[in-house]
Each structure stands twice: as structure tokens, then as C-alpha cells.
Design a protein around this motif. Structure first.
Motif, PDB file in Angstrom:
ATOM      1  N   LEU A  11     -24.583  53.905  23.334  1.00 30.46           N
ATOM      2  CA  LEU A  11     -23.613  53.815  22.241  1.00 30.46           C
ATOM      3  C   LEU A  11     -23.139  55.203  21.817  1.00 30.46           C
ATOM      4  N   THR A  12     -24.042  56.154  21.812  1.00 35.84           N
ATOM      5  CA  THR A  12     -23.675  57.517  21.439  1.00 35.84           C
ATOM      6  C   THR A  12     -22.683  58.110  22.433  1.00 35.84           C
ATOM      7  N   VAL A  13     -22.932  57.907  23.718  1.00 35.70           N
ATOM      8  CA  VAL A  13     -22.017  58.423  24.742  1.00 35.70           C
ATOM      9  C   VAL A  13     -20.660  57.732  24.641  1.00 35.70           C
ATOM     10  N   LEU A  14     -20.675  56.430  24.390  1.00 39.20           N
ATOM     11  CA  LEU A  14     -19.429  55.687  24.232  1.00 39.20           C
ATOM     12  C   LEU A  14     -18.641  56.197  23.021  1.00 39.20           C
ATOM     13  N   GLY A  15     -19.334  56.454  21.919  1.00 41.93           N
ATOM     14  CA  GLY A  15     -18.686  56.995  20.733  1.00 41.93           C
ATOM     15  C   GLY A  15     -18.132  58.389  20.968  1.00 41.93           C
ATOM     16  N   LEU A  16     -18.879  59.207  21.686  1.00 42.77           N
ATOM     17  CA  LEU A  16     -18.408  60.556  21.994  1.00 42.77           C
ATOM     18  C   LEU A  16     -17.162  60.515  22.878  1.00 42.77           C
ATOM     19  N   ILE A  20     -13.447  62.053  21.903  1.00 47.04           N
ATOM     20  CA  ILE A  20     -12.676  62.935  22.790  1.00 47.04           C
ATOM     21  C   ILE A  20     -11.309  62.332  23.091  1.00 47.04           C
ATOM     22  N   TYR A  21     -11.266  61.008  23.285  1.00 48.64           N
ATOM     23  CA  TYR A  21      -9.990  60.336  23.536  1.00 48.64           C
ATOM     24  C   TYR A  21      -9.052  60.472  22.335  1.00 48.64           C
ATOM     25  N   SER A  22      -9.575  60.347  21.140  1.00 45.64           N
ATOM     26  CA  SER A  22      -8.720  60.502  19.957  1.00 45.64           C
ATOM     27  C   SER A  22      -8.247  61.948  19.806  1.00 45.64           C
ATOM     28  N   MET A  23      -9.084  62.907  20.203  1.00 42.49           N
ATOM     29  CA  MET A  23      -8.648  64.302  20.182  1.00 42.49           C
ATOM     30  C   MET A  23      -7.497  64.524  21.161  1.00 42.49           C
ATOM     31  N   VAL A  24      -7.569  63.896  22.322  1.00 47.24           N
ATOM     32  CA  VAL A  24      -6.487  64.010  23.307  1.00 47.24           C
ATOM     33  C   VAL A  24      -5.203  63.388  22.757  1.00 47.24           C
ATOM     34  N   LEU A  54     -16.642  57.397  15.624  1.00 48.72           N
ATOM     35  CA  LEU A  54     -17.619  58.207  14.909  1.00 48.72           C
ATOM     36  C   LEU A  54     -18.747  57.332  14.372  1.00 48.72           C
ATOM     37  N   PHE A  55     -18.404  56.170  13.829  1.00 48.06           N
ATOM     38  CA  PHE A  55     -19.395  55.223  13.337  1.00 48.06           C
ATOM     39  C   PHE A  55     -20.273  54.715  14.482  1.00 48.06           C
ATOM     40  N   LEU A  56     -19.663  54.407  15.628  1.00 45.57           N
ATOM     41  CA  LEU A  56     -20.410  53.931  16.788  1.00 45.57           C
ATOM     42  C   LEU A  56     -21.397  54.997  17.268  1.00 45.57           C
ATOM     43  N   SER A  57     -20.970  56.221  17.300  1.00 48.05           N
ATOM     44  CA  SER A  57     -21.837  57.323  17.705  1.00 48.05           C
ATOM     45  C   SER A  57     -22.986  57.505  16.715  1.00 48.05           C
ATOM     46  N   MET A  58     -22.708  57.370  15.436  1.00 49.01           N
ATOM     47  CA  MET A  58     -23.745  57.503  14.416  1.00 49.01           C
ATOM     48  C   MET A  58     -24.783  56.389  14.535  1.00 49.01           C
ATOM     49  N   ILE A  59     -24.327  55.160  14.760  1.00 46.68           N
ATOM     50  CA  ILE A  59     -25.254  54.033  14.933  1.00 46.68           C
ATOM     51  C   ILE A  59     -26.122  54.255  16.170  1.00 46.68           C
TER      52      ILE A  59
END
Length: 71
Positions: A11-16, A20-24, A54-59
């Protein structure tokens, strides 16, 4: 507890990846030379994606920590 750690890491990798996609997407919007109103509209559509990932990465990180504490 190993399963909890691996699911949390996934989940953390998916959130990260989503962050990155939103930054692009924001970088592409900046390079498009849009008007102020169009830029606000496009960034308003990207913001929920950024917050959700961000929430997904935090979870995911919380799952890893709980798995380490219980294991």
C-alpha cells in the motif's frame, strides 16, 4: 504478522506511485501555460488524487508499524 507488513509495504508503494503521478500531472499543467482560472480548475481535479494517495501511503506505513510491533 508478516502478511500485515507486506500488505502495508504494498500500500505504501502504491501510494508513493500515486503521489509521483500527481506531481507529474502538476508539472504538465504548469508547462501548459494555462490561464489562472484553468490552472485552478486543473489543480482542483488533481488535489483529491494527491490527498487520496497520501492517505493510502499513510495507512500502509501504519500497517507496517503495527505488524512490526505485533511480530
Amino acid at each position: 504478522m508478516d502478511v500485515l507488513i507486506w500488505i502495508g509495504a504494498g500500500l505504501t508503494v502504491l501510494g508513493l506511485a500515486g503521489i509521483i503521478y500527481s506531481m507529474v500531472l502538476v508539472t504538465m499543467a504548469k508547462r501548459a501555460n494555462l490561464s489562472d482560472e484553468d490552472m485552478r480548475t486543473r489543480l482542483g481535479k488533481i488535489l483529491p488524487l494527491n490527498l487520496g494517495t497520501l492517505f493510502l501511503s499513510m495507512i500502509g506505513l501504519m500497517m507496517v508499524i503495527v505488524g512490526l510491533m505485533l511480530g
